[in-house]
Design a protein around this motif. Structure first.
Motif, PDB file in Angstrom:
ATOM      1  N   PRO A   1      -2.415  -2.646   3.671  1.00 51.27           N
ATOM      2  CA  PRO A   1      -3.540  -2.201   3.270  1.00 51.27           C
ATOM      3  C   PRO A   1      -4.618  -2.229   4.423  1.00 51.27           C
ATOM      4  O   PRO A   1      -4.605  -3.220   5.235  1.00 51.27           O
TER       5      PRO A   1
ATOM      6  N   ASP B   1      -8.403   4.919  -1.575  1.00 52.73           N
ATOM      7  CA  ASP B   1      -7.710   3.836  -0.908  1.00 52.73           C
ATOM      8  C   ASP B   1      -6.959   4.343   0.042  1.00 52.73           C
ATOM      9  O   ASP B   1      -6.548   3.438   1.028  1.00 52.73           O
TER      10      ASP B   1
ATOM     11  N   THR C   1     -10.521   1.723   4.275  1.00 47.58           N
ATOM     12  CA  THR C   1      -9.330   2.897   3.765  1.00 47.58           C
ATOM     13  C   THR C   1      -8.120   2.580   4.763  1.00 47.58           C
ATOM     14  O   THR C   1      -8.152   2.759   5.817  1.00 47.58           O
TER      15      THR C   1
ATOM     16  N   MET D   1       0.793  -1.393   0.150  1.00 51.58           N
ATOM     17  CA  MET D   1      -0.048   0.184   0.023  1.00 51.58           C
ATOM     18  C   MET D   1       0.981   1.480   0.219  1.00 51.58           C
ATOM     19  O   MET D   1       0.959   1.904  -0.924  1.00 51.58           O
TER      20      MET D   1
ATOM     21  N   LEU E   1       0.314   2.978  -3.404  1.00 49.09           N
ATOM     22  CA  LEU E   1      -0.620   2.282  -4.394  1.00 49.09           C
ATOM     23  C   LEU E   1      -0.197   1.513  -5.428  1.00 49.09           C
ATOM     24  O   LEU E   1      -0.833   1.714  -6.646  1.00 49.09           O
TER      25      LEU E   1
ATOM     26  N   ARG F   1      -6.659   8.703  -6.415  1.00 49.94           N
ATOM     27  CA  ARG F   1      -7.201   7.517  -5.357  1.00 49.94           C
ATOM     28  C   ARG F   1      -6.645   7.944  -3.732  1.00 49.94           C
ATOM     29  O   ARG F   1      -6.709   6.885  -2.993  1.00 49.94           O
TER      30      ARG F   1
END
Lengths: 285, 243
Positions: free
Chosen positions: B35, B165, B196, B1, B70, B88
């Motif tokens: 994440p 995200d 999130t 992430m 990301l 995002r």
């Protein structure tokens, strides 16, 4: 709340950041110059064409007395480079010369024949030599030299008009670039916010380009409209030179070229703003 | 992430020559955030919290090392690859960064419009989001007409409207009283619960104590844990204790 919702499609607030009459006013002044240059270029081209086509082909033959007109005409019409040969009527010659010589000239007048050559570039001296061999005393007067000089002048004016036009476009681009920078400075924070939210360079540059292109086109439309009365007056003044059959006033103006000025201004504004904003955005990551 | 790998960061200096670089604002920062995690970013003023956040939302690129956000390795990615990633990510800035001449509704709608959402489908989402942050009555107000707390909520709504995200917040409670700060944290935790990844930079110890979570502790541009290769989650308790 129409005032606020109106800005929803204008997230950079460019209608306020890029407003006022300075840019359209400057572009209007330049469009005026551009319209004059375009009309000048077209007018000069018309004059050059007409002089070259018409007058350059006209050659006068002088004969010592009227008795030699008929043999001279026969000889000239037999030559293949001669398109047309016509004796000038004695009464018309009298009328033409009356202002200089008075009503009853004491001096004997020569007889005149007007020639039109098939190819205006052909050398009339050769025609004169061959004619003089058949009809002694015949003298050929070509207007070619001064017509060529006038045509050269007209073509230089035309070239100059194009240079002026290019210069005007360059100055307009510079003015738009300065206005774009002012807009960038005024909206720096907003641009950084949009950039941070993931706006592409094309999004931001496109908004500036549309706004500045529109302002430039508006200014150009105003400037061109202001040029129309001036050009109509000039066209009236030029009409005798361009020939009797030419239209006078408004209908004589180069309308396609004049109507192209605002779209051309839009393109100059659009492209300049695109380039300026994209280069400025390169400083952001 | 989000993954930092031996990241060094220098800002352009103010020396006499163009191209001079200042002191390293960050040095050898290495960590990875999985994440769906919630992470505190802690440290005194000037420790480099804002620099870490700016690297995370691609407002900066590292001068050394690699920052992966990301799935994009940002150090050498082409410039055109960054905007889709930025879309995002949601960011709540300390100074809000609302556009003062746009209404609250238009400010919140910005990320959706940038993503090309049609106007028809956007209105319902924005209205729902404004209801969620309790500002549906102020949809047509301009930001300067709002109180600090209300502007803060507009900033949050704008940051989460497009369901990012990754959600970042820089000192989000600096302008709020403690009740509003708790309410804000509840919103952020709610976003986290919905999936999130959230990173919050703060020096408000009370807030951190109220919502215990893994933390990254920065000190003079370095992660405080010298053995930070373990990542923040192994060092969770140390971080909290020393904050």
């Amino acid at each position: 709340m129409p005032r606020r919702s109106r800005y929803s499609r204008d997230p950079l607030g460019l209608r306020r950041a890029l407003s006022g009459w300075l840019l359209p006013g400057l572009v209007a002044a330049m469009a005026l110059l551009a319209a004059l240059a375009v009309a000048g270029a077209q007018g000069a081209a018309g004059l050059a064409d007409r002089w070259q086509r018409g007058a350059a082909a006209a050659v006068t033959v002088q004969l010592p007395d009227a008795a030699r007109v008929e043999p001279a005409l026969a000889a000239l019409r037999a030559m293949e480079e001669v398109a047309e040969a016509e004796a000038i009527d004695a009464a018309r010659l009298d009328a033409l010369l009356r202002p200089w010589l008075g009503a009853a000239p004491a001096i004997p007048l020569p007889a005149l024949i007007e020639l039109r050559l098939r190819d205006p570039r052909a050398d009339p001296v050769l025609v004169g030599d061959r004619l003089a061999a058949v009809v002694p005393g015949a003298v050929v007067e070509a207007h070619g030299l001064w017509v060529r000089r006038l045509a050269a002048l007209a073509r230089s004016l035309q070239a100059l008009a194009w240079v002026v036009l290019a210069l005007v476009a360059a100055v307009a681009a510079a003015v738009v670039a300065v206005a774009t920078r002012a807009g960038l400075a005024a909206r720096r924070d907003a641009i950084e916010v949009l950039h941070g939210l993931g706006a592409r360079d094309a999004d931001i540059a496109g908004r500036f380009a549309r706004r500045l292109g529109l302002l430039a086109a508006l200014g150009a439309a105003g400037g061109t409209a202001a040029a129309v009365p001036m050009l109509a007056l000039l066209a009236d003044l030029a009409a005798p030179w361009v020939g009797g059959e030419a239209a006078r006033g408004l209908s004589a103006l180069p309308w396609p070229a004049l109507l192209a000025v605002p779209p051309f201004a839009f393109l100059v504004g659009w492209a300049t703003a695109q380039a300026t904003v994209r280069r400025w955005l390169r400083q952001l990551p | 992430m989000v993954r930092f790998e031996a990241v060094g960061l220098r800002y352009p200096g103010t020396g006499p020559h163009r191209g001079d670089w200042g002191e390293e604002a960050l040095a050898d920062v290495t960590f990875a955030l999985p994440p769906g995690s919630f992470t505190w970013l802690l440290g005194p003023s000037g420790a480099g919290k804002s620099s870490v956040l700016r690297l995370m939302h691609l407002a900066l690129r590292p001068t050394r090392g690699e920052v992966e956000v990301l799935g994009l390795r940002t150090a050498r990615a082409p410039r055109a690859a960054l905007p889709p990633i930025r879309r995002r990510i949601g960011v709540v800035f300390q100074d809000f960064r609302l556009l003062p001449y746009l209404s609250v509704f238009d400010n919140v709608a910005l990320p959706l419009r940038l993503a090309g959402r049609p106007e028809a489908s956007l209105k319902a989402d924005v209205t729902e989001m404004l209801r969620w942050v309790g500002l549906q009555a102020k949809a047509l107000a301009l930001p300067p007409e709002l109180s600090g707390g209300e502007q803060q909520r507009v900033a949050i709504a704008r940051a989460v409207i497009h369901r990012p995200d990754l959600l970042l917040a820089d000192e989000p409670t600096g302008n709020l009283d403690s009740r509003q700060a708790r309410r804000l944290l509840a919103l952020l935790r709610e976003m986290n619960r919905l999936g999130t990844t959230v990173v919050v930079a703060t020096h408000d110890d009370e807030l951190v104590a109220r919502f215990p979570a893994p933390s990254l502790l920065l000190h003079e541009g370095r992660l405080h844990d010298p053995d930070n290769a373990r990542g923040p989650f192994a060092a969770e308790d140390d971080g909290l204790a020393e904050a």
